[in-house]
Write a protein that holds these residues in place. Structure first.
Motif, PDB file in Angstrom:
ATOM      1  N   ALA A 266      33.624  36.795  35.478  1.00  0.00           N
ATOM      2  CA  ALA A 266      32.695  36.348  34.441  1.00  0.00           C
ATOM      3  C   ALA A 266      33.236  35.135  33.707  1.00  0.00           C
ATOM      4  O   ALA A 266      32.470  34.255  33.289  1.00  0.00           O
ATOM      5  N   ILE A 267      34.554  35.073  33.537  1.00  0.00           N
ATOM      6  CA  ILE A 267      35.174  33.951  32.846  1.00  0.00           C
ATOM      7  C   ILE A 267      35.281  32.735  33.770  1.00  0.00           C
ATOM      8  O   ILE A 267      34.983  31.603  33.378  1.00  0.00           O
ATOM      9  N   ALA A 268      35.675  32.977  35.023  1.00  0.00           N
ATOM     10  CA  ALA A 268      35.807  31.876  35.980  1.00  0.00           C
ATOM     11  C   ALA A 268      34.471  31.191  36.244  1.00  0.00           C
ATOM     12  O   ALA A 268      34.418  29.975  36.465  1.00  0.00           O
ATOM     13  N   GLU A 269      33.389  31.971  36.207  1.00  0.00           N
ATOM     14  CA  GLU A 269      32.060  31.393  36.437  1.00  0.00           C
ATOM     15  C   GLU A 269      31.674  30.382  35.360  1.00  0.00           C
ATOM     16  O   GLU A 269      30.771  29.574  35.564  1.00  0.00           O
ATOM     17  N   ARG A 270      32.369  30.429  34.218  1.00  0.00           N
ATOM     18  CA  ARG A 270      32.104  29.480  33.134  1.00  0.00           C
ATOM     19  C   ARG A 270      33.013  28.256  33.226  1.00  0.00           C
ATOM     20  O   ARG A 270      33.056  27.448  32.299  1.00  0.00           O
ATOM     21  N   GLY A 271      33.781  28.153  34.302  1.00  0.00           N
ATOM     22  CA  GLY A 271      34.594  26.960  34.507  1.00  0.00           C
ATOM     23  C   GLY A 271      36.024  27.059  34.040  1.00  0.00           C
ATOM     24  O   GLY A 271      36.749  26.054  34.049  1.00  0.00           O
ATOM     25  N   VAL A 272      36.479  28.236  33.651  1.00  0.00           N
ATOM     26  CA  VAL A 272      37.850  28.433  33.194  1.00  0.00           C
ATOM     27  C   VAL A 272      38.741  28.773  34.387  1.00  0.00           C
ATOM     28  O   VAL A 272      38.338  29.512  35.286  1.00  0.00           O
ATOM     29  N   GLN A 273      39.954  28.248  34.381  1.00  0.00           N
ATOM     30  CA  GLN A 273      40.927  28.573  35.429  1.00  0.00           C
ATOM     31  C   GLN A 273      41.570  29.915  35.088  1.00  0.00           C
ATOM     32  O   GLN A 273      42.299  30.030  34.103  1.00  0.00           O
ATOM     33  N   VAL A 274      41.316  30.932  35.917  1.00  0.00           N
ATOM     34  CA  VAL A 274      41.753  32.294  35.618  1.00  0.00           C
ATOM     35  C   VAL A 274      42.808  32.746  36.621  1.00  0.00           C
ATOM     36  O   VAL A 274      42.638  32.607  37.828  1.00  0.00           O
ATOM     37  N   LEU A 275      43.881  33.321  36.083  1.00  0.00           N
ATOM     38  CA  LEU A 275      44.898  33.976  36.895  1.00  0.00           C
ATOM     39  C   LEU A 275      44.918  35.443  36.522  1.00  0.00           C
ATOM     40  O   LEU A 275      44.903  35.793  35.337  1.00  0.00           O
ATOM     41  N   GLY A 276      44.957  36.310  37.513  1.00  0.00           N
ATOM     42  CA  GLY A 276      45.048  37.736  37.258  1.00  0.00           C
ATOM     43  C   GLY A 276      46.455  38.249  37.498  1.00  0.00           C
ATOM     44  O   GLY A 276      47.171  37.750  38.370  1.00  0.00           O
ATOM     45  N   VAL A 277      46.836  39.250  36.715  1.00  0.00           N
ATOM     46  CA  VAL A 277      48.061  40.016  36.955  1.00  0.00           C
ATOM     47  C   VAL A 277      47.640  41.460  37.168  1.00  0.00           C
ATOM     48  O   VAL A 277      46.921  42.033  36.336  1.00  0.00           O
ATOM     49  N   GLU A 278      48.058  42.032  38.277  1.00  0.00           N
ATOM     50  CA  GLU A 278      47.591  43.380  38.639  1.00  0.00           C
ATOM     51  C   GLU A 278      48.726  44.127  39.340  1.00  0.00           C
ATOM     52  O   GLU A 278      49.403  43.570  40.203  1.00  0.00           O
ATOM     53  N   ILE A 279      48.915  45.381  38.970  1.00  0.00           N
ATOM     54  CA  ILE A 279      50.026  46.154  39.521  1.00  0.00           C
ATOM     55  C   ILE A 279      49.708  46.715  40.904  1.00  0.00           C
ATOM     56  O   ILE A 279      50.612  47.035  41.673  1.00  0.00           O
ATOM     57  N   ASP A 280      48.414  46.817  41.247  1.00  0.00           N
ATOM     58  CA  ASP A 280      47.993  47.476  42.477  1.00  0.00           C
ATOM     59  C   ASP A 280      47.495  46.439  43.488  1.00  0.00           C
ATOM     60  O   ASP A 280      46.481  45.787  43.274  1.00  0.00           O
ATOM     61  N   GLU A 281      48.207  46.323  44.594  1.00  0.00           N
ATOM     62  CA  GLU A 281      47.853  45.343  45.616  1.00  0.00           C
ATOM     63  C   GLU A 281      46.451  45.575  46.161  1.00  0.00           C
ATOM     64  O   GLU A 281      45.738  44.619  46.504  1.00  0.00           O
ATOM     65  N   ARG A 282      46.016  46.818  46.237  1.00  0.00           N
ATOM     66  CA  ARG A 282      44.699  47.118  46.783  1.00  0.00           C
ATOM     67  C   ARG A 282      43.586  46.591  45.881  1.00  0.00           C
ATOM     68  O   ARG A 282      42.576  46.063  46.357  1.00  0.00           O
ATOM     69  N   MET A 283      43.765  46.730  44.590  1.00  0.00           N
ATOM     70  CA  MET A 283      42.798  46.171  43.644  1.00  0.00           C
ATOM     71  C   MET A 283      42.838  44.647  43.686  1.00  0.00           C
ATOM     72  O   MET A 283      41.793  43.973  43.670  1.00  0.00           O
ATOM     73  N   ALA A 284      44.045  44.099  43.754  1.00  0.00           N
ATOM     74  CA  ALA A 284      44.199  42.650  43.787  1.00  0.00           C
ATOM     75  C   ALA A 284      43.520  42.039  45.007  1.00  0.00           C
ATOM     76  O   ALA A 284      42.919  40.955  44.918  1.00  0.00           O
ATOM     77  N   ASP A 285      43.590  42.711  46.129  1.00  0.00           N
ATOM     78  CA  ASP A 285      42.956  42.192  47.345  1.00  0.00           C
ATOM     79  C   ASP A 285      41.452  42.031  47.165  1.00  0.00           C
ATOM     80  O   ASP A 285      40.853  41.062  47.644  1.00  0.00           O
ATOM     81  N   VAL A 286      40.829  42.982  46.471  1.00  0.00           N
ATOM     82  CA  VAL A 286      39.391  42.874  46.228  1.00  0.00           C
ATOM     83  C   VAL A 286      39.104  41.694  45.309  1.00  0.00           C
ATOM     84  O   VAL A 286      38.178  40.903  45.547  1.00  0.00           O
ATOM     85  N   ALA A 287      39.907  41.537  44.262  1.00  0.00           N
ATOM     86  CA  ALA A 287      39.717  40.404  43.350  1.00  0.00           C
ATOM     87  C   ALA A 287      39.877  39.080  44.085  1.00  0.00           C
ATOM     88  O   ALA A 287      39.090  38.136  43.878  1.00  0.00           O
ATOM     89  N   ARG A 288      40.866  39.003  44.945  1.00  0.00           N
ATOM     90  CA  ARG A 288      41.069  37.760  45.716  1.00  0.00           C
ATOM     91  C   ARG A 288      39.869  37.477  46.602  1.00  0.00           C
ATOM     92  O   ARG A 288      39.497  36.325  46.810  1.00  0.00           O
ATOM     93  N   GLY A 289      39.269  38.540  47.131  1.00  0.00           N
ATOM     94  CA  GLY A 289      38.077  38.360  47.946  1.00  0.00           C
ATOM     95  C   GLY A 289      36.917  37.757  47.177  1.00  0.00           C
ATOM     96  O   GLY A 289      36.001  37.187  47.772  1.00  0.00           O
ATOM     97  N   HIS A 290      36.958  37.882  45.853  1.00  0.00           N
ATOM     98  CA  HIS A 290      35.940  37.275  44.997  1.00  0.00           C
ATOM     99  C   HIS A 290      36.384  35.908  44.464  1.00  0.00           C
ATOM    100  O   HIS A 290      35.738  35.349  43.569  1.00  0.00           O
ATOM    101  N   GLY A 291      37.505  35.392  44.980  1.00  0.00           N
ATOM    102  CA  GLY A 291      37.943  34.056  44.603  1.00  0.00           C
ATOM    103  C   GLY A 291      38.883  33.988  43.420  1.00  0.00           C
ATOM    104  O   GLY A 291      39.141  32.888  42.899  1.00  0.00           O
ATOM    105  N   ILE A 292      39.429  35.128  42.982  1.00  0.00           N
ATOM    106  CA  ILE A 292      40.341  35.141  41.845  1.00  0.00           C
ATOM    107  C   ILE A 292      41.788  35.120  42.345  1.00  0.00           C
ATOM    108  O   ILE A 292      42.162  35.921  43.201  1.00  0.00           O
ATOM    109  N   ASP A 293      42.597  34.221  41.803  1.00  0.00           N
ATOM    110  CA  ASP A 293      44.024  34.208  42.102  1.00  0.00           C
ATOM    111  C   ASP A 293      44.695  35.358  41.364  1.00  0.00           C
ATOM    112  O   ASP A 293      44.504  35.519  40.146  1.00  0.00           O
ATOM    113  N   VAL A 294      45.476  36.150  42.086  1.00  0.00           N
ATOM    114  CA  VAL A 294      46.113  37.323  41.482  1.00  0.00           C
ATOM    115  C   VAL A 294      47.575  37.375  41.908  1.00  0.00           C
ATOM    116  O   VAL A 294      47.897  37.184  43.081  1.00  0.00           O
TER     117      VAL A 294
END
Length: 257
Positions: A61-89
């Protein structure tokens, strides 16, 4: 969601359970109201860090507004889904994650800040924010129309009475947020700590609500047979009705000293 105990972050079994079905989490969990996103971006941040980003619900929701977003996530499985949506994690726990000298205009945490050590998390956020930056953890809370809520409560009473006051309708009520507000204030690391609320509604089918139930850690970590029994009981309670969920998104806006 925040729980009654301020030590919930020490329950790592629950904290790290969400990736067991990351795709279901991504499908079932609600997004956040546009008014919240508007307020988060009112200062026109360029960079944002999403703490415990999960599958990237808030980050998107934040990246869609033009902000550069980085995620930090402890679970690789969750991170993989986020990356599939174009989020760097990047993988790691926020308290010990290596920021490599980076700082951010905005730090958010959707449905995750209660899994962070409150003292170490506050110190880390204050350290990583640029001058004038904003820390904003937030949570979605829901309730149902009174008649359906009574029927659903009865289903919990019958199958898992220990969750009767800790279901997705009761256990993480909005009343758990003010202590977190005071906790951030008491650190002395933030000069302005504000509590904001955003009401909104969403309609679910019965199956969508049952999918959502399964994504909550105090449900997903039940013995499989008991979880199946609970899901069946709640499904019967809903019947052919649609589920009108009345949401309140609670947010904390904190600016570092």
């Amino acid at each position: 969601m925040p729980q009654q105990s301020d030590r919930i972050h020490t329950n790592r079994t629950r904290a790290e359970s969400f990736g067991a079905d990351a795709a279901a989490y991504d499908r079932a969990r609600p997004y956040y109201p546009p008014a919240l996103i508007d307020d988060l971006l009112a200062d026109r941040p360029v960079t944002a860090l999403d703490v415990g980003c999960g599958t990237g619900k808030a980050a998107r929701a934040i990246a869609e507004r033009g902000v550069q977003v980085l995620g930090v996530e402890i679970d690789e499985r969750m991170a993989d889904v986020a990356r599939g949506h174009g989020i760097d994690v990047e993988i790691g726990s926020f308290e010990t994650w290596d920021a490599a000298g980076r700082s951010f205009d905005l730090i958010v945490s959707g449905q995750a800040w209660h899994w962070i050590d409150p003292d170490r998390g506050a110190a880390r956020a204050a350290e990583l924010l640029r001058p004038g930056g904003l820390l904003a953890p937030f949570w979605n809370f829901s309730t149902l129309d009174e008649d359906l809520r009574r029927r659903v409560d009865t289903a919990y009473d019958r199958v898992v009475p220990q969750l009767r006051t800790n279901s997705i309708l009761h256990g993480a009520g909005p009343g758990t947020v003010p202590p977190l507000v005071e906790g951030l204030r008491s650190t002395g690391r933030f000069v302005e700590v504000e509590h904001r609320r955003y009401p909104w509604d969403h309609t679910y089918t019965r199956d969508e609500w049952l999918d959502l139930m399964r994504t909550h850690s105090n449900h997903s970590t039940l013995p499989p047979a008991q979880l199946a029994q609970l899901v069946n009981a709640v499904g019967e309670a809903i019947g052919e009705d649609v589920v009108h969920a009345h949401y309140l998104t609670e947010a904390i806006f904190a600016r570092p000293a």
